[in-house]
Design a protein around this motif. Structure first.
Motif, PDB file in Angstrom:
ATOM      1  N   TYR A 142      -4.770  30.092  52.086  1.00  0.00           N
ATOM      2  CA  TYR A 142      -6.029  30.587  51.523  1.00  0.00           C
ATOM      3  C   TYR A 142      -5.842  31.970  50.899  1.00  0.00           C
ATOM      4  CZ  TYR A 142      -8.887  27.105  54.053  1.00  0.00           C
ATOM      5  OH  TYR A 142      -9.465  25.958  54.515  1.00  0.00           O
ATOM      6  N   MET A 143      -5.179  32.854  51.635  1.00  0.00           N
ATOM      7  CA  MET A 143      -4.985  34.220  51.152  1.00  0.00           C
ATOM      8  C   MET A 143      -4.146  34.232  49.878  1.00  0.00           C
ATOM      9  SD  MET A 143      -4.379  36.211  54.764  1.00  0.00           S
ATOM     10  CE  MET A 143      -3.692  37.630  53.969  1.00  0.00           C
ATOM     11  N   LYS A 144      -3.101  33.453  49.860  1.00  0.00           N
ATOM     12  CA  LYS A 144      -2.228  33.397  48.687  1.00  0.00           C
ATOM     13  C   LYS A 144      -3.003  32.906  47.462  1.00  0.00           C
ATOM     14  CE  LYS A 144       2.283  31.742  47.303  1.00  0.00           C
ATOM     15  NZ  LYS A 144       3.446  30.971  47.669  1.00  0.00           N
ATOM     16  N   HIS A 145      -3.803  31.858  47.662  1.00  0.00           N
ATOM     17  CA  HIS A 145      -4.611  31.313  46.562  1.00  0.00           C
ATOM     18  C   HIS A 145      -5.613  32.366  46.077  1.00  0.00           C
ATOM     19  CE1 HIS A 145      -6.358  28.214  44.077  1.00  0.00           C
ATOM     20  NE2 HIS A 145      -7.537  28.381  44.640  1.00  0.00           N
ATOM     21  N   PHE A 146      -6.269  33.033  47.000  1.00  0.00           N
ATOM     22  CA  PHE A 146      -7.245  34.068  46.661  1.00  0.00           C
ATOM     23  C   PHE A 146      -6.600  35.192  45.855  1.00  0.00           C
ATOM     24  CE2 PHE A 146      -9.142  38.182  47.824  1.00  0.00           C
ATOM     25  CZ  PHE A 146     -10.416  38.013  47.291  1.00  0.00           C
ATOM     26  N   PHE A 147      -5.482  35.716  46.345  1.00  0.00           N
ATOM     27  CA  PHE A 147      -4.827  36.825  45.654  1.00  0.00           C
ATOM     28  C   PHE A 147      -4.260  36.412  44.303  1.00  0.00           C
ATOM     29  CE2 PHE A 147      -4.630  38.826  49.931  1.00  0.00           C
ATOM     30  CZ  PHE A 147      -5.409  39.930  49.605  1.00  0.00           C
ATOM     31  N   SER A 148      -3.894  35.140  44.149  1.00  0.00           N
ATOM     32  CA  SER A 148      -3.381  34.701  42.852  1.00  0.00           C
ATOM     33  C   SER A 148      -4.462  34.797  41.777  1.00  0.00           C
ATOM     34  CB  SER A 148      -2.826  33.277  42.935  1.00  0.00           C
ATOM     35  OG  SER A 148      -3.862  32.329  43.015  1.00  0.00           O
ATOM     36  N   PHE A 149      -5.736  34.670  42.153  1.00  0.00           N
ATOM     37  CA  PHE A 149      -6.825  34.806  41.184  1.00  0.00           C
ATOM     38  C   PHE A 149      -7.010  36.254  40.759  1.00  0.00           C
ATOM     39  CE2 PHE A 149      -7.845  30.533  42.193  1.00  0.00           C
ATOM     40  CZ  PHE A 149      -8.570  30.060  41.121  1.00  0.00           C
ATOM     41  N   ILE A 150      -6.607  37.172  41.612  1.00  0.00           N
ATOM     42  CA  ILE A 150      -6.743  38.596  41.295  1.00  0.00           C
ATOM     43  C   ILE A 150      -5.582  39.067  40.430  1.00  0.00           C
ATOM     44  CG2 ILE A 150      -6.745  40.929  42.294  1.00  0.00           C
ATOM     45  CD1 ILE A 150      -8.165  39.646  44.753  1.00  0.00           C
ATOM     46  N   LYS A 151      -4.363  38.650  40.776  1.00  0.00           N
ATOM     47  CA  LYS A 151      -3.197  39.244  40.115  1.00  0.00           C
ATOM     48  C   LYS A 151      -2.498  38.364  39.093  1.00  0.00           C
ATOM     49  CE  LYS A 151       0.150  38.093  43.669  1.00  0.00           C
ATOM     50  NZ  LYS A 151       1.533  38.036  43.451  1.00  0.00           N
ATOM     51  N   ASP A 152      -2.699  37.052  39.117  1.00  0.00           N
ATOM     52  CA  ASP A 152      -1.948  36.161  38.227  1.00  0.00           C
ATOM     53  C   ASP A 152      -2.817  35.558  37.132  1.00  0.00           C
ATOM     54  OD1 ASP A 152       0.347  36.537  39.788  1.00  0.00           O
ATOM     55  OD2 ASP A 152      -0.117  34.823  41.071  1.00  0.00           O
ATOM     56  N   SER A 153      -2.177  35.258  36.016  1.00  0.00           N
ATOM     57  CA  SER A 153      -2.853  34.547  34.933  1.00  0.00           C
ATOM     58  C   SER A 153      -2.971  33.073  35.324  1.00  0.00           C
ATOM     59  CB  SER A 153      -2.027  34.664  33.644  1.00  0.00           C
ATOM     60  OG  SER A 153      -0.816  33.921  33.785  1.00  0.00           O
ATOM     61  N   PRO A 154      -3.869  32.336  34.666  1.00  0.00           N
ATOM     62  CA  PRO A 154      -3.947  30.901  34.932  1.00  0.00           C
ATOM     63  C   PRO A 154      -2.606  30.190  34.710  1.00  0.00           C
ATOM     64  CG  PRO A 154      -5.880  31.598  33.721  1.00  0.00           C
ATOM     65  CD  PRO A 154      -4.936  32.776  33.766  1.00  0.00           C
TER      66      PRO A 154
END
Length: 191
Positions: A134-146
């Protein structure tokens, strides 16, 4: 199921066999709702065969939050443990062979596990695996492009890319199916 659970929760053999006997095998078709958002979760599930997803309703839009594949156990943790309404729905994507267990049985098993520090640590490690997802998915929305989220998903869980309909993948990535098609075309061109 039994061999995987023994490996995942390496309990003493007598306890492991007793715990596993408490699961009931069910077969369900694709598109079966196992739990609806705002209902209280009374069961946890283990997938022997098939694929499921967690999703929620965002102003009438279906948003996929997580995927579950073979040898994965899932439930709405906050609902199952605390009796709160679930924040998500669970639905099968493919026909599934599931093993389900009810809350009173899990509560009995957890009482035994909590009294044994080694078992408790092993159990908590498995619970935290999902929390880390969950945390990894959440942080990917903050720092990574689609595009980067798609590439990470393809690298870490290629079976999802192969087996899940594109509209669920796009929803999981927080983009439209048109945007997903553009990302895939760009990647194919080497961009």
């Amino acid at each position: 199921m039994f061999e995987h659970l023994k490996a995942k929760f390496p309990f003493p053999k007598t306890k492991c066999v007793r715990f596993i006997r408490e699961f009931k095998r069910i077969e369900v078709p694709a598109k079966t709702i196992l739990l609806k958002e705002n209902e209280v979760s009374l069961h946890a599930y283990y997938i022997e065969k098939g694929l499921a997803r967690a999703w929620y309703n965002n102003d009438g839009k279906d948003v996929t939050f997580q995927f579950f594949t073979e040898n994965t156990m899932f439930s709405s943790l906050e609902s199952f443990r605390k009796g709160l309404p679930s924040m998500v729905s669970f639905e099968t994507i493919e026909s599934c062979i599931l093993w389900k267990i009810d809350k009173p049985t899990v509560d009995q098993i957890l009482a035994e596990i909590y009294n044994d520090p080694e078992l408790r640590d092993r159990f908590m490690d498995s619970v935290f695996e999902r929390t880390f997802d969950y945390m990894k998915h959440f942080f990917s929305f903050i720092k990574d492009s689609p595009q980067q989220r798609y590439l990470d998903l393809a690298k870490e869980k290629p079976e999802i890319i192969k087996r899940v309909p594109q509209h669920y993948i796009a929803s999981y990535l927080g983009i439209t199916t048109v945007h997903l098609s553009r990302i895939k075309a760009k990647i194919l061109k080497g961009g």
